[in-house]
Design a protein around this motif. Sequence first.
Motif, PDB file in Angstrom:
ATOM      1  N   ASN A 270       4.822  -0.441   7.932  1.00  0.00           N
ATOM      2  CA  ASN A 270       5.410  -0.719   6.775  1.00  0.00           C
ATOM      3  C   ASN A 270       6.752  -0.767   6.023  1.00  0.00           C
ATOM      4  O   ASN A 270       7.238  -1.015   5.002  1.00  0.00           O
ATOM      5  N   GLN A 271       7.853  -0.208   7.035  1.00  0.00           N
ATOM      6  CA  GLN A 271       9.176  -0.035   7.035  1.00  0.00           C
ATOM      7  C   GLN A 271       9.835  -1.038   7.125  1.00  0.00           C
ATOM      8  O   GLN A 271      11.289  -1.065   6.928  1.00  0.00           O
ATOM      9  N   ILE A 272       8.971  -1.788   7.803  1.00  0.00           N
ATOM     10  CA  ILE A 272       9.978  -2.998   8.737  1.00  0.00           C
ATOM     11  C   ILE A 272       9.209  -4.187   8.456  1.00  0.00           C
ATOM     12  O   ILE A 272       8.598  -4.368   7.759  1.00  0.00           O
ATOM     13  N   VAL A 273      10.857  -4.581   7.879  1.00  0.00           N
ATOM     14  CA  VAL A 273       9.986  -6.541   7.345  1.00  0.00           C
ATOM     15  C   VAL A 273      10.993  -6.989   8.259  1.00  0.00           C
ATOM     16  O   VAL A 273      11.936  -6.639   9.028  1.00  0.00           O
ATOM     17  N   VAL A 274      10.211  -7.908   8.823  1.00  0.00           N
ATOM     18  CA  VAL A 274      10.065  -9.055  10.295  1.00  0.00           C
ATOM     19  C   VAL A 274       9.900 -10.178   9.529  1.00  0.00           C
ATOM     20  O   VAL A 274       9.075 -11.046   8.633  1.00  0.00           O
ATOM     21  N   THR A 275      10.630 -10.946   9.663  1.00  0.00           N
ATOM     22  CA  THR A 275      11.246 -12.747   9.272  1.00  0.00           C
ATOM     23  C   THR A 275      11.199 -13.258  10.517  1.00  0.00           C
ATOM     24  O   THR A 275      12.104 -13.376  11.656  1.00  0.00           O
ATOM     25  N   VAL A 276      10.056 -14.467  10.629  1.00  0.00           N
ATOM     26  CA  VAL A 276      10.622 -15.549  11.430  1.00  0.00           C
ATOM     27  C   VAL A 276      11.648 -16.622  10.961  1.00  0.00           C
ATOM     28  O   VAL A 276      10.179 -17.508  10.409  1.00  0.00           O
ATOM     29  N   VAL A 277      12.190 -17.253  12.000  1.00  0.00           N
ATOM     30  CA  VAL A 277      12.275 -18.531  11.478  1.00  0.00           C
ATOM     31  C   VAL A 277      12.068 -19.559  12.979  1.00  0.00           C
ATOM     32  O   VAL A 277      13.158 -18.893  13.928  1.00  0.00           O
ATOM     33  N   GLY A 278      11.153 -19.890  12.643  1.00  0.00           N
ATOM     34  CA  GLY A 278      11.502 -20.833  14.512  1.00  0.00           C
ATOM     35  C   GLY A 278      11.377 -20.177  15.546  1.00  0.00           C
ATOM     36  O   GLY A 278       9.682 -19.357  15.257  1.00  0.00           O
ATOM     37  N   ASP A 279      11.859 -19.786  16.601  1.00  0.00           N
ATOM     38  CA  ASP A 279      12.036 -18.840  17.423  1.00  0.00           C
ATOM     39  C   ASP A 279      12.806 -17.899  17.442  1.00  0.00           C
ATOM     40  O   ASP A 279      13.084 -16.712  18.840  1.00  0.00           O
ATOM     41  N   THR A 280      13.143 -17.385  16.448  1.00  0.00           N
ATOM     42  CA  THR A 280      14.507 -16.239  16.187  1.00  0.00           C
ATOM     43  C   THR A 280      13.781 -15.621  15.142  1.00  0.00           C
ATOM     44  O   THR A 280      13.221 -15.564  14.524  1.00  0.00           O
ATOM     45  N   VAL A 281      14.161 -13.741  15.338  1.00  0.00           N
ATOM     46  CA  VAL A 281      12.851 -12.673  14.708  1.00  0.00           C
ATOM     47  C   VAL A 281      14.292 -12.320  14.035  1.00  0.00           C
ATOM     48  O   VAL A 281      14.678 -11.428  14.507  1.00  0.00           O
TER      49      VAL A 281
ATOM     50  N   SER B 209       4.346 -17.941  12.424  1.00  0.00           N
ATOM     51  CA  SER B 209       3.408 -17.213  11.284  1.00  0.00           C
ATOM     52  C   SER B 209       2.988 -16.134  13.006  1.00  0.00           C
ATOM     53  O   SER B 209       2.127 -15.098  12.263  1.00  0.00           O
ATOM     54  N   ASP B 210       2.688 -16.527  13.893  1.00  0.00           N
ATOM     55  CA  ASP B 210       1.137 -15.975  14.854  1.00  0.00           C
ATOM     56  C   ASP B 210       2.131 -15.139  15.464  1.00  0.00           C
ATOM     57  O   ASP B 210       1.980 -13.760  15.969  1.00  0.00           O
ATOM     58  N   ILE B 211       4.095 -15.130  15.551  1.00  0.00           N
ATOM     59  CA  ILE B 211       4.765 -14.809  16.312  1.00  0.00           C
ATOM     60  C   ILE B 211       4.854 -13.098  15.011  1.00  0.00           C
ATOM     61  O   ILE B 211       4.907 -12.147  15.536  1.00  0.00           O
ATOM     62  N   LYS B 212       4.862 -13.617  14.353  1.00  0.00           N
ATOM     63  CA  LYS B 212       5.309 -12.540  12.948  1.00  0.00           C
ATOM     64  C   LYS B 212       4.466 -11.124  12.698  1.00  0.00           C
ATOM     65  O   LYS B 212       3.923 -10.378  13.253  1.00  0.00           O
ATOM     66  N   GLN B 213       2.574 -11.857  12.590  1.00  0.00           N
ATOM     67  CA  GLN B 213       1.315 -11.010  12.883  1.00  0.00           C
ATOM     68  C   GLN B 213       1.547 -10.646  13.794  1.00  0.00           C
ATOM     69  O   GLN B 213       0.872  -9.599  14.499  1.00  0.00           O
ATOM     70  N   ARG B 214       1.702 -10.915  15.310  1.00  0.00           N
ATOM     71  CA  ARG B 214       1.687 -10.592  16.342  1.00  0.00           C
ATOM     72  C   ARG B 214       3.121  -9.291  16.869  1.00  0.00           C
ATOM     73  O   ARG B 214       1.764  -7.941  16.508  1.00  0.00           O
TER      74      ARG B 214
ATOM     75  N   ALA C  63       8.384  -8.656  22.939  1.00  0.00           N
ATOM     76  CA  ALA C  63       6.977  -8.889  23.296  1.00  0.00           C
ATOM     77  C   ALA C  63       6.085 -10.120  22.833  1.00  0.00           C
ATOM     78  O   ALA C  63       5.288 -10.431  23.731  1.00  0.00           O
ATOM     79  N   ALA C  64       6.399 -10.659  21.369  1.00  0.00           N
ATOM     80  CA  ALA C  64       5.733 -11.728  21.233  1.00  0.00           C
ATOM     81  C   ALA C  64       5.918 -13.129  21.943  1.00  0.00           C
ATOM     82  O   ALA C  64       6.868 -13.302  22.220  1.00  0.00           O
ATOM     83  N   PRO C  65       5.042 -14.287  22.023  1.00  0.00           N
ATOM     84  CA  PRO C  65       5.006 -14.904  22.671  1.00  0.00           C
ATOM     85  C   PRO C  65       6.076 -15.735  21.971  1.00  0.00           C
ATOM     86  O   PRO C  65       5.884 -16.612  21.063  1.00  0.00           O
ATOM     87  N   GLY C  66       7.221 -16.902  22.716  1.00  0.00           N
ATOM     88  CA  GLY C  66       8.196 -17.694  22.679  1.00  0.00           C
ATOM     89  C   GLY C  66       9.096 -17.249  21.765  1.00  0.00           C
ATOM     90  O   GLY C  66       9.730 -18.366  21.083  1.00  0.00           O
ATOM     91  N   VAL C  67       9.614 -15.989  21.056  1.00  0.00           N
ATOM     92  CA  VAL C  67      10.785 -15.380  21.011  1.00  0.00           C
ATOM     93  C   VAL C  67      11.274 -15.936  22.024  1.00  0.00           C
ATOM     94  O   VAL C  67      11.921 -15.743  22.967  1.00  0.00           O
ATOM     95  N   ALA C  68      13.195 -16.097  21.569  1.00  0.00           N
ATOM     96  CA  ALA C  68      14.586 -16.439  22.044  1.00  0.00           C
ATOM     97  C   ALA C  68      15.162 -15.740  21.592  1.00  0.00           C
ATOM     98  O   ALA C  68      16.157 -15.582  22.353  1.00  0.00           O
ATOM     99  N   LYS C  69      15.227 -15.367  20.343  1.00  0.00           N
ATOM    100  CA  LYS C  69      16.078 -14.259  20.230  1.00  0.00           C
ATOM    101  C   LYS C  69      15.615 -12.847  19.059  1.00  0.00           C
ATOM    102  O   LYS C  69      14.965 -13.586  18.196  1.00  0.00           O
ATOM    103  N   VAL C  70      16.339 -12.169  18.585  1.00  0.00           N
ATOM    104  CA  VAL C  70      15.860 -11.042  17.804  1.00  0.00           C
ATOM    105  C   VAL C  70      17.311 -10.581  17.478  1.00  0.00           C
ATOM    106  O   VAL C  70      18.211  -9.977  18.009  1.00  0.00           O
TER     107      VAL C  70
END
Length: 215
Positions: A168-179, A149-154, A200-207
């Motif tokens: 508002n045209q971009i949808v961000v979905t985060v599961v674990g450390d994957t965005v 939730s923190d990754i998505k907000q950032r 750039a969000a902390p904890g992101v390992a894969k996009v």
Amino acid sequence: MDDKALKARVEAELEWEPSVDAADIGITVEDGIVGLNGHVPNYAQKVAAEAAVKRVKGVRGFVEHLQVQPTPSAHSDDAVASRLASILDWTVEVPADQVKVKVENGFVTLLGKVDWQFQRAAAEHAVRPQQGVRGVLNEIQVKPHAQASDIKQRIQAALERRADIEANQIVVTVVGDTVRLDGKVRAWFERDVIEHAAWAAPGVAKVDDHIAICL
């Protein structure tokens, strides 16, 4: 825009880019898809040529077949690895003793774990332009240390701060450390800006970038 006009734009952009010697680069364009063929003297120019193509308005995608043909060198893989290890030691963004280098036939593999994506990127950026490097495989892992939730907000906050991005045209979905990124943008550089915000969000390992470019 027709393919002939787009090819002229790509040629002009490559000629304008000072870090690329475009003399041995061939360009093809078919239905907005740009193909790059030929060779460049080092890996850094290969990356710079790709970036130049992506900047051109009207490019819907590209296929890159550039080969790295470095100037003859007497340096062995061991010598290249030793030099790269020293360079990483002097790169302040890369944490000490966290990144290892493997070199085989001029192709570099970066290994290890870091806390932030910018540290992972800094290690690759440091070794790309070095003499004898024919390619870079970045297998450095980013240690997860943030909630989804923190990754998505950032990421969403970063996109909303950008005047040139319609967040508002971009949808961000985060599961674990994957965005996962979904949505539509008007140009390739906007896609890169969004992906950079995700990394750039902390904890992101894969996009996983599924953003479409709608011209």
